[in-house]
Enzyme design. Structure first.
Site, PDB file in Angstrom:
ATOM      1  N   ASP A 150       0.845  -1.192   0.000  1.00 35.39           N
ATOM      2  CA  ASP A 150       0.000   0.000   0.000  1.00 35.39           C
ATOM      3  C   ASP A 150       0.881   1.242   0.000  1.00 35.39           C
ATOM      4  O   ASP A 150       1.636   1.471   0.948  1.00 35.39           O
ATOM      5  CB  ASP A 150      -0.926  -0.009   1.218  1.00 35.39           C
ATOM      6  CG  ASP A 150      -2.088   0.954   1.051  1.00 35.39           C
ATOM      7  OD1 ASP A 150      -2.404   1.313  -0.104  1.00 35.39           O
ATOM      8  OD2 ASP A 150      -2.684   1.342   2.063  1.00 35.39           O
ATOM      9  N   TYR A 162       1.286   5.584  -0.670  1.00 41.09           N
ATOM     10  CA  TYR A 162       0.779   6.777   0.032  1.00 41.09           C
ATOM     11  C   TYR A 162       1.020   7.925  -0.930  1.00 41.09           C
ATOM     12  O   TYR A 162       1.696   8.872  -0.624  1.00 41.09           O
ATOM     13  CB  TYR A 162       1.607   6.904   1.327  1.00 41.09           C
ATOM     14  CG  TYR A 162       1.107   7.823   2.402  1.00 41.09           C
ATOM     15  CD1 TYR A 162      -0.200   7.778   2.849  1.00 41.09           C
ATOM     16  CD2 TYR A 162       1.991   8.723   3.023  1.00 41.09           C
ATOM     17  CE1 TYR A 162      -0.631   8.601   3.872  1.00 41.09           C
ATOM     18  CE2 TYR A 162       1.569   9.547   4.053  1.00 41.09           C
ATOM     19  CZ  TYR A 162       0.255   9.478   4.476  1.00 41.09           C
ATOM     20  OH  TYR A 162      -0.162  10.290   5.502  1.00 41.09           O
ATOM     21  N   HIS A 192      -3.824  13.811   0.071  1.00 36.07           N
ATOM     22  CA  HIS A 192      -4.108  12.951   1.228  1.00 36.07           C
ATOM     23  C   HIS A 192      -2.972  13.022   2.250  1.00 36.07           C
ATOM     24  O   HIS A 192      -3.198  13.256   3.440  1.00 36.07           O
ATOM     25  CB  HIS A 192      -4.324  11.510   0.773  1.00 36.07           C
ATOM     26  CG  HIS A 192      -4.424  10.532   1.902  1.00 36.07           C
ATOM     27  ND1 HIS A 192      -5.488  10.518   2.769  1.00 36.07           N
ATOM     28  CD2 HIS A 192      -3.580   9.558   2.321  1.00 36.07           C
ATOM     29  CE1 HIS A 192      -5.309   9.556   3.673  1.00 36.07           C
ATOM     30  NE2 HIS A 192      -4.155   8.960   3.429  1.00 36.07           N
ATOM     31  N   GLU A 218     -10.878   3.630   2.949  1.00 35.68           N
ATOM     32  CA  GLU A 218      -9.914   4.423   2.180  1.00 35.68           C
ATOM     33  C   GLU A 218     -10.132   4.120   0.703  1.00 35.68           C
ATOM     34  O   GLU A 218     -10.030   2.966   0.270  1.00 35.68           O
ATOM     35  CB  GLU A 218      -8.465   4.092   2.588  1.00 35.68           C
ATOM     36  CG  GLU A 218      -8.123   4.596   3.984  1.00 35.68           C
ATOM     37  CD  GLU A 218      -6.642   4.499   4.329  1.00 35.68           C
ATOM     38  OE1 GLU A 218      -5.930   3.665   3.721  1.00 35.68           O
ATOM     39  OE2 GLU A 218      -6.201   5.262   5.217  1.00 35.68           O
ATOM     40  N   ASP A 246      -9.215   0.144   1.501  1.00 36.21           N
ATOM     41  CA  ASP A 246      -8.304  -0.242   2.585  1.00 36.21           C
ATOM     42  C   ASP A 246      -8.966   0.117   3.924  1.00 36.21           C
ATOM     43  O   ASP A 246      -8.705   1.164   4.508  1.00 36.21           O
ATOM     44  CB  ASP A 246      -6.977   0.505   2.394  1.00 36.21           C
ATOM     45  CG  ASP A 246      -5.955   0.143   3.442  1.00 36.21           C
ATOM     46  OD1 ASP A 246      -6.079  -0.927   4.045  1.00 36.21           O
ATOM     47  OD2 ASP A 246      -5.025   0.946   3.654  1.00 36.21           O
ATOM     48  N   GLN A 295      -5.152   2.098  15.074  1.00 40.98           N
ATOM     49  CA  GLN A 295      -3.976   2.550  14.322  1.00 40.98           C
ATOM     50  C   GLN A 295      -3.155   3.562  15.141  1.00 40.98           C
ATOM     51  O   GLN A 295      -1.928   3.480  15.202  1.00 40.98           O
ATOM     52  CB  GLN A 295      -4.442   3.178  13.012  1.00 40.98           C
ATOM     53  CG  GLN A 295      -3.330   3.624  12.075  1.00 40.98           C
ATOM     54  CD  GLN A 295      -3.879   4.166  10.741  1.00 40.98           C
ATOM     55  OE1 GLN A 295      -5.089   4.140  10.497  1.00 40.98           O
ATOM     56  NE2 GLN A 295      -2.996   4.652   9.891  1.00 40.98           N
ATOM     57  N   TYR A 299       0.749   2.240  15.786  1.00 42.13           N
ATOM     58  CA  TYR A 299       1.510   2.397  14.537  1.00 42.13           C
ATOM     59  C   TYR A 299       2.966   2.806  14.709  1.00 42.13           C
ATOM     60  O   TYR A 299       3.769   2.618  13.786  1.00 42.13           O
ATOM     61  CB  TYR A 299       0.804   3.365  13.584  1.00 42.13           C
ATOM     62  CG  TYR A 299       1.102   4.829  13.753  1.00 42.13           C
ATOM     63  CD1 TYR A 299       0.468   5.568  14.748  1.00 42.13           C
ATOM     64  CD2 TYR A 299       2.003   5.481  12.922  1.00 42.13           C
ATOM     65  CE1 TYR A 299       0.737   6.908  14.902  1.00 42.13           C
ATOM     66  CE2 TYR A 299       2.277   6.831  13.075  1.00 42.13           C
ATOM     67  CZ  TYR A 299       1.635   7.542  14.068  1.00 42.13           C
ATOM     68  OH  TYR A 299       1.895   8.869  14.221  1.00 42.13           O
ATOM     69  N   THR A 327      -4.823   6.229  -0.240  1.00 38.59           N
ATOM     70  CA  THR A 327      -6.053   7.013  -0.336  1.00 38.59           C
ATOM     71  C   THR A 327      -5.910   8.130  -1.356  1.00 38.59           C
ATOM     72  O   THR A 327      -4.911   8.849  -1.364  1.00 38.59           O
ATOM     73  CB  THR A 327      -6.378   7.629   1.034  1.00 38.59           C
ATOM     74  OG1 THR A 327      -6.332   6.604   2.011  1.00 38.59           O
ATOM     75  CG2 THR A 327      -7.747   8.290   1.029  1.00 38.59           C
TER      76      THR A 327
END
Ligand code: CA
Length: 414
Positions: free
Chosen positions: A123, A125, A130, A194, A228, A235, A239, A344
């Protein structure tokens, strides 16, 4: 403009220009098909009628319950299959028309399945809007980390829990932080979607051999819508320092039809200029994205659905080619059926935000769906519906729908 003898609604995502691949079943086992209008072309049955004579060995690939083997035959093969079906759909004398009762099945009579065995899911970014607005929520003075404009940031996600559209998502439980620094254990109170696109890898690369940016697009078979699912409170607690884990590994949704690389070519558009210029292994010209309209709607319970996001994929900062070049630069190998998701996709306006975290400013500004119904994050029984398509003149190519409904938290048995 090609005209089919089959009635295809003018606003159908599955036009004669699209012909995406998917896995479907009816009373017979799951197998490969192409979508056209409101119908599925049964490719296994078409193969049995010798409609693909240049590939006599391809029969098994059409009868498998996932598309990996079919994809591994190469883009030349999938383009050939689409061309044969496209020509037959425009030929009144074709076998496809004469045997339509046997070869064409109404979509409402089939069940769609997870189209791939996904070995690896990454994934990214890669939407600056975003990354900037999420960064601003938590680091107002320093929204983008110093690396962001030098490399396409990503993490390795979980492949086993990627599910096809229509699969419900029970509200996950997990650890969330509290003000006193100790965790509580409870169903997430900040469930989010997402809006993303995912590229499907179409061929293997060799471990130890980076894929150059010039060759990178050769490795893409097609594209899907991707949701997602994320539990923001879990999170937030878990994270640091290694990134999201259980807050994102419980489910990710994909749309059932894979739109091919060839069908996407109608919608090429220049990607945003990059400043500073990236390192040479990430530099290429022309850098291009796809002009694809994307939306998210929420259906709260059984009433009507409400549009909560309308955006476009054209503004993504890091292109698919750059993502692949970076992914493999250390020698990591790609495998057929891997998914590379964009991250996203958001625009600048509040109605263009691809997740609730952004659209509600981390739950502080609820979205009003209508009088008496608003959302900070998702509630039980909310259904999230994502859609996406490209339109250029009369040519429309779309993904159909990606749906997922939130179920109440399952009981945790200790
Ligand atoms: Ca994501």
């Amino acid at each position: 403009m090609r005209q089919s003898w089959l009635p295809i609604p003018h606003d159908s995502d599955f036009s004669i220009h699209n012909l995406p691949f998917g896995i479907f079943s009816d009373e017979r086992p799951a197998r490969a098909g192409l979508a056209i209008g409101n119908w599925v072309v049964d490719l296994a049955a078409a193969y049995a009628l010798n409609m693909f004579p240049q590939y006599p060995e391809a029969g098994n690939a059409f009868r498998k319950p996932v598309l990996n083997d079919l994809i591994a035959l190469g883009r030349g093969f999938s383009e050939y299959v689409r061309k044969i079906i496209q020509t037959a759909l425009c030929d009144e004398q074709s076998d496809l028309k004469q045997l339509a009762d046997h070869l064409l099945i109404p979509q409402k009579k089939v069940q769609m399945h997870m189209p791939l065995k996904v070995g690896n899911y990454t994934d990214f970014y890669s939407s600056e809007e975003h990354a900037f607005s999420v960064g601003k929520l938590f680091r107002p003075d320093n929204p983008l980390f110093p690396n962001w404009k030098h490399l396409p940031v990503a993490y390795h996600g979980r492949a086993s829990s990627i599910v096809v559209s229509g699969t419900p998502v029970p509200r996950p439980r997990g650890q969330t932080g509290q003000a006193n620094g100790t965790p509580s254990f409870k169903p997430t109170n900040a469930l989010d979607y997402e809006l993303e696109l995912a590229f499907v890898v179409g061929k293997e690369s060799v471990i130890g051999q980076p894929v150059s940016i010039e060759e990178a697009e050769d490795y893409i078979f097609g594209m899907l819508l991707f949701n997602d699912w994320s539990a923001r409170d879990i999170q937030r607690w878990e994270y640091q320092p290694l990134g999201p884990f259980t807050s994102k590994n419980f489910a990710s949704g994909v749309s059932p039809w894979i739109v091919t690389w060839e069908a996407l070519q109608h919608f090429r558009i220049p990607a945003p200029a990059q400043q500073p210029e990236p390192l040479p292994y990430l530099a290429h010209y022309p850098r291009q994205n796809f002009d694809l309209s994307l939306s998210v709607s929420i259906n709260p319970g059984s009433s009507e659905e409400f549009l909560v996001c309308q955006t476009n994929a054209s503004g993504i900062y890091w292109t698919a080619a750059q993502q692949i070049a970076h992914h493999t630069v250390t020698g990591c190998n790609l495998q057929t059926g891997d998914l590379l998701a964009t991250g996203t996709i958001s625009g600048s306006g509040i109605s263009q935000k691809g997740c609730l975290l952004e659209a509600t400013l981390n739950g502080t500004q609820p979205l009003k769906l209508r009088d008496g119904i608003d959302r900070r994050f998702l509630e039980d029984h909310d259904e999230v519906i994502m859609r996406g398509f490209g339109q250029k003149g009369d040519v429309r190519v779309g993904f159909g729908e990606l749906r997922g409904k939130v179920l109440p938290a399952i009981r945790y048995s200790s």
